[in-house]
Design a protein around this motif. Structure first.
Motif, PDB file in Angstrom:
ATOM      1  N   ARG A 114       4.984  -1.886 -22.040  1.00  0.00           N
ATOM      2  CA  ARG A 114       6.274  -1.410 -21.542  1.00  0.00           C
ATOM      3  C   ARG A 114       6.707  -2.166 -20.289  1.00  0.00           C
ATOM      4  NH1 ARG A 114       6.348   5.200 -22.215  1.00  0.00           N
ATOM      5  NH2 ARG A 114       5.868   5.242 -24.468  1.00  0.00           N
ATOM      6  N   HIS A 115       5.738  -2.493 -19.456  1.00  0.00           N
ATOM      7  CA  HIS A 115       6.059  -3.259 -18.257  1.00  0.00           C
ATOM      8  C   HIS A 115       6.564  -4.659 -18.631  1.00  0.00           C
ATOM      9  CE1 HIS A 115       5.743  -4.904 -14.211  1.00  0.00           C
ATOM     10  NE2 HIS A 115       4.974  -5.864 -14.687  1.00  0.00           N
TER      11      HIS A 115
ATOM     12  N   HIS B 162       8.208  -5.505 -21.356  1.00  0.00           N
ATOM     13  CA  HIS B 162       9.574  -5.335 -21.837  1.00  0.00           C
ATOM     14  C   HIS B 162      10.532  -5.058 -20.683  1.00  0.00           C
ATOM     15  CE1 HIS B 162      13.003  -3.504 -23.905  1.00  0.00           C
ATOM     16  NE2 HIS B 162      12.559  -4.051 -25.016  1.00  0.00           N
ATOM     17  N   SER B 163      10.132  -4.168 -19.774  1.00  0.00           N
ATOM     18  CA  SER B 163      10.994  -3.820 -18.644  1.00  0.00           C
ATOM     19  C   SER B 163      11.196  -5.002 -17.704  1.00  0.00           C
ATOM     20  CB  SER B 163      10.382  -2.635 -17.889  1.00  0.00           C
ATOM     21  OG  SER B 163      11.139  -2.300 -16.759  1.00  0.00           O
TER      22      SER B 163
ATOM     23  N   GLN C 106      13.719  -7.383 -19.094  1.00  0.00           N
ATOM     24  CA  GLN C 106      15.069  -6.855 -18.884  1.00  0.00           C
ATOM     25  C   GLN C 106      15.554  -7.111 -17.459  1.00  0.00           C
ATOM     26  OE1 GLN C 106      14.720  -2.696 -20.127  1.00  0.00           O
ATOM     27  NE2 GLN C 106      16.000  -3.144 -21.903  1.00  0.00           N
ATOM     28  N   LYS C 107      14.651  -7.003 -16.490  1.00  0.00           N
ATOM     29  CA  LYS C 107      15.032  -7.277 -15.101  1.00  0.00           C
ATOM     30  C   LYS C 107      15.418  -8.738 -14.916  1.00  0.00           C
ATOM     31  CE  LYS C 107      12.030  -3.713 -13.112  1.00  0.00           C
ATOM     32  NZ  LYS C 107      10.865  -3.447 -12.236  1.00  0.00           N
TER      33      LYS C 107
ATOM     34  N   ILE D  76       6.052   4.153 -15.376  1.00  0.00           N
ATOM     35  CA  ILE D  76       6.691   3.660 -16.597  1.00  0.00           C
ATOM     36  C   ILE D  76       6.226   4.446 -17.820  1.00  0.00           C
ATOM     37  CG2 ILE D  76       4.980   1.917 -17.278  1.00  0.00           C
ATOM     38  CD1 ILE D  76       7.363   0.013 -17.741  1.00  0.00           C
TER      39      ILE D  76
ATOM     40  N   PHE E 244      10.379   2.202 -25.912  1.00  0.00           N
ATOM     41  CA  PHE E 244      11.541   1.391 -26.247  1.00  0.00           C
ATOM     42  C   PHE E 244      11.757   1.418 -27.758  1.00  0.00           C
ATOM     43  CE2 PHE E 244       9.955  -0.553 -22.286  1.00  0.00           C
ATOM     44  CZ  PHE E 244      11.082  -0.405 -21.505  1.00  0.00           C
TER      45      PHE E 244
END
Length: 585
Positions: free
Chosen positions: A496-497, A499-500, A503-504, A561, A567
């Motif tokens: 998840r990190h 993916h996040s 996005q950043k 997270i 997601f």
């Protein structure tokens, strides 16, 4: 460089895109110089400068090379997951973990230890033993005046050296080792003189040892120690040794009923039972008399019950309950898969708080019933279990696509199912195919060769590094080096990190690109000159692409997270929250 805005949809004279602005700027510069009559060859340097600014501007506003961003993120995620006990074999599984919303976990390995530990004893009352404490005090469990015969029964009547896999031997022996006792020295002391070993066989379901013992007066006598199946050994006992009073008492009908209830209680907790009993001999007994099962006549009656051992072959890791609670907060449904019976499966599931007493009976289902009720896995096109599509190459569109025969029945069963007991490979494969057909992203753990098909079918396959077979490592995406459920949770957090963080990076690049576009548009339209020089634009591109990737993709994940939902693959990568941040920034 000379292009029209909106890909030439509008008329060339009405176009007001950025490319048209710079084209008009260059044409106006040439016409003005020609009308004035002051066009010198040195002006070509200015024209080339316009071209350089335009080309640099285009390279800045166009999307950057995201391959390097993904590569940096995957390398950091793989290194971090390795430190947390996950050895990543396929880099794509890093980002797939961010989408996982269902976990099918085998009970053996991530949930339970590969140890047989003594957790319960009975002598007049039930005695609980802490399975996780490295050291124990024997005085807390057995009175001092009864400890000699207790140690004697465990050490002398066990195959500790030759067969260490038997629960009846390993559980009690490990209990003594945690108290700092040297079992080998104790055995040497009792086995220095002649002794008789009555071996354990399948028909006998018990083992016995006759040793020489000294009475308090110094005389030498013989004692038979017997240990085996709880019900069979209890039938041979006429008395029991009360530890509280250190006396031998007769087994009354009331006591027999208490013993039967204790055995049922231990079995309901998923424990393996064995009963330890002993009998003092005169020395003139005939050891040759035995029945057709190999049980000696002296073993059939007159024994004294010492205690009942409750050995847990599925001792749960102490942190599993907390890890499952975090999986629930992270929006991931966990289902436990086991080949054990319903009683053992439910006992372990209740211990880790996967199910509770108030849950319906459908929370634990047999794997065979799942496959039979839903019709199993069939070809989506042929609607049969076996078809010619299996022999066709996988790259052909008309190749086999697995599906559930009765998907509506599958939804009804799986909705409340949290435990699958007596689960075969086909049953587990049916469960995975059905979840994927419902749009779920499935992660699965496997330990044997039979789990290879399930690991290939699931989105992410975990194999056990310690107790798993080498053949199970080949199709898996990630190897659990420590066989811990918490390592899977850390892997999900890294996914998840990953993916996040990506996005950043995209959000930061979009913010920089939009600001540069607005500034260059205003400068070319109103001021008739470029606000930024090529070297400045290159610096913007370097900061937005390179440094942003390093800054965001190398961050260490936090547990916050895991409080978010997984997601979704069907949702847009650029979320509404990203759009809002880009506009506000």
């Amino acid at each position: 460089f000379f292009f029209q805005a909106e890909d030439g949809i509008r008329d060339a004279q009405e176009s007001r895109g950025l490319g048209d602005v710079y084209k008009r700027q260059v044409i106006r510069f040439i016409i003005d110089r020609c009308i004035i009559g002051d066009f010198e060859s040195t002006y070509w340097r200015d024209i080339i400068g316009f071209f350089l600014i335009g080309l640099t501007f285009l390279s800045t506003i166009l999307p950057g090379d995201y391959f390097q961003t993904l590569l940096i993120g995957s390398v950091c995620a793989m290194r971090g997951m390795k430190k947390d006990g996950c050895l990543v074999k396929r880099r794509s599984s890093c980002i797939t973990l961010g989408y996982v919303d269902n976990l099918l976990c085998k009970m053996a390995g991530p949930i339970t230890m590969d140890k047989k530990i003594l957790t319960r004893m009975w002598n007049g009352n039930e005695i609980n033993i802490d399975p996780y404490s490295p050291t124990l005090n024997l005085n807390d469990y057995v009175p001092p005046e009864c400890q000699n015969i207790f140690i004697e029964a465990i050490c002398c009547n066990s195959y500790l050296g030759s067969d260490s896999s038997r629960s009846a031997d390993v559980g009690p022996a490990f209990f003594l080792r945690r108290m700092g006792l040297n079992i080998e020295e104790i055995q040497t002391k009792y086995f220095a003189e002649d002794y008789v070993r009555i071996p354990l066989t399948g028909p006998r379901k018990r083992m016995g040892t006759i040793i020489n013992v000294r009475s308090p007066q110094g005389s030498i006598g013989l004692r038979l120690h017997n240990k085996g199946a709880a019900e069979l050994v209890l039938q041979t006992c006429s008395h029991w040794h009360n530890w509280q009073t250190n006396t031998i008492e007769e087994i009354t009908p009331e006591m027999s009923e208490t013993l039967n209830k204790t055995i049922e209680s231990f079995y309901s907790q998923g424990l393996l039972l064995c009963t330890a009993a002993y009998k003092n001999l005169n020395g003139d007994e005939d050891l040759s008399k035995k029945d057709d099962r190999g049980v000696l006549e002296i073993e059939k009656s007159g024994l004294t019950l010492l205690c009942i051992f409750g050995i847990n072959p599925n001792t749960v890791y102490p942190e599993v309950a907390d890890v499952l609670r975090q999986f629930t907060k992270a929006g991931i449904d966990v289902r436990m898969i086991t080949h054990n019976s319903r009683v053992i499966a439910k006992a372990v599931a209740k211990e880790i708080k996967l199910i509770t007493e108030s849950d319906p009976d459908t929370s634990a289902i047999e794997g065979y019933n799942l496959t039979e009720s839903t019709g199993g896995v069939v070809c989506r096109r042929c609607r049969t279990r076996f078809c010619e599509c299996q022999s066709r190459p996988s790259y052909l569109r008309e190749g086999r696509i697995d599906s559930i025969s009765n998907l509506d029945e599958y939804k009804r069963i799986v909705k409340s199912a949290k435990v699958l007991f007596r689960c075969r490979t086909d049953d587990m494969f049916t469960l995975i195919v059905g979840l994927r057909e419902l749009g779920k992203v499935v992660a699965v753990t496997g330990e044997g060769i039979r789990d290879t098909a399930c690991a290939k079918t699931a989105d992410v396959g975990f194999s056990l590094g310690i107790s798993g077979a080498c053949m199970a490592h080949e199709p898996s995406n990630i190897i659990l080096m420590e066989n811990k459920l918490s390592s899977i949770l850390m892997g999900v957090m890294w996914g998840r990190h990953y993916h996040s963080s990506f996005q950043k990076v995209v959000q930061f690049q979009l913010t920089v690109i939009i600001v540069i576009m607005i500034c260059m548009f205003i400068g070319g339209l109103l001021l008739e000159q470029a606000i930024f020089q090529p070297i400045q634009l290159l610096w913007f591109s370097f900061i937005a692409d390179g440094l942003a990737s390093l800054a965001f993709m190398t961050e260490h994940p936090t547990s916050d997270i895991l409080h978010l939902e997984p997601f979704k693959k069907d949702k847009s990568f650029i979320s509404n929250k990203m759009v809002k941040h880009v506009i506000c920034q």
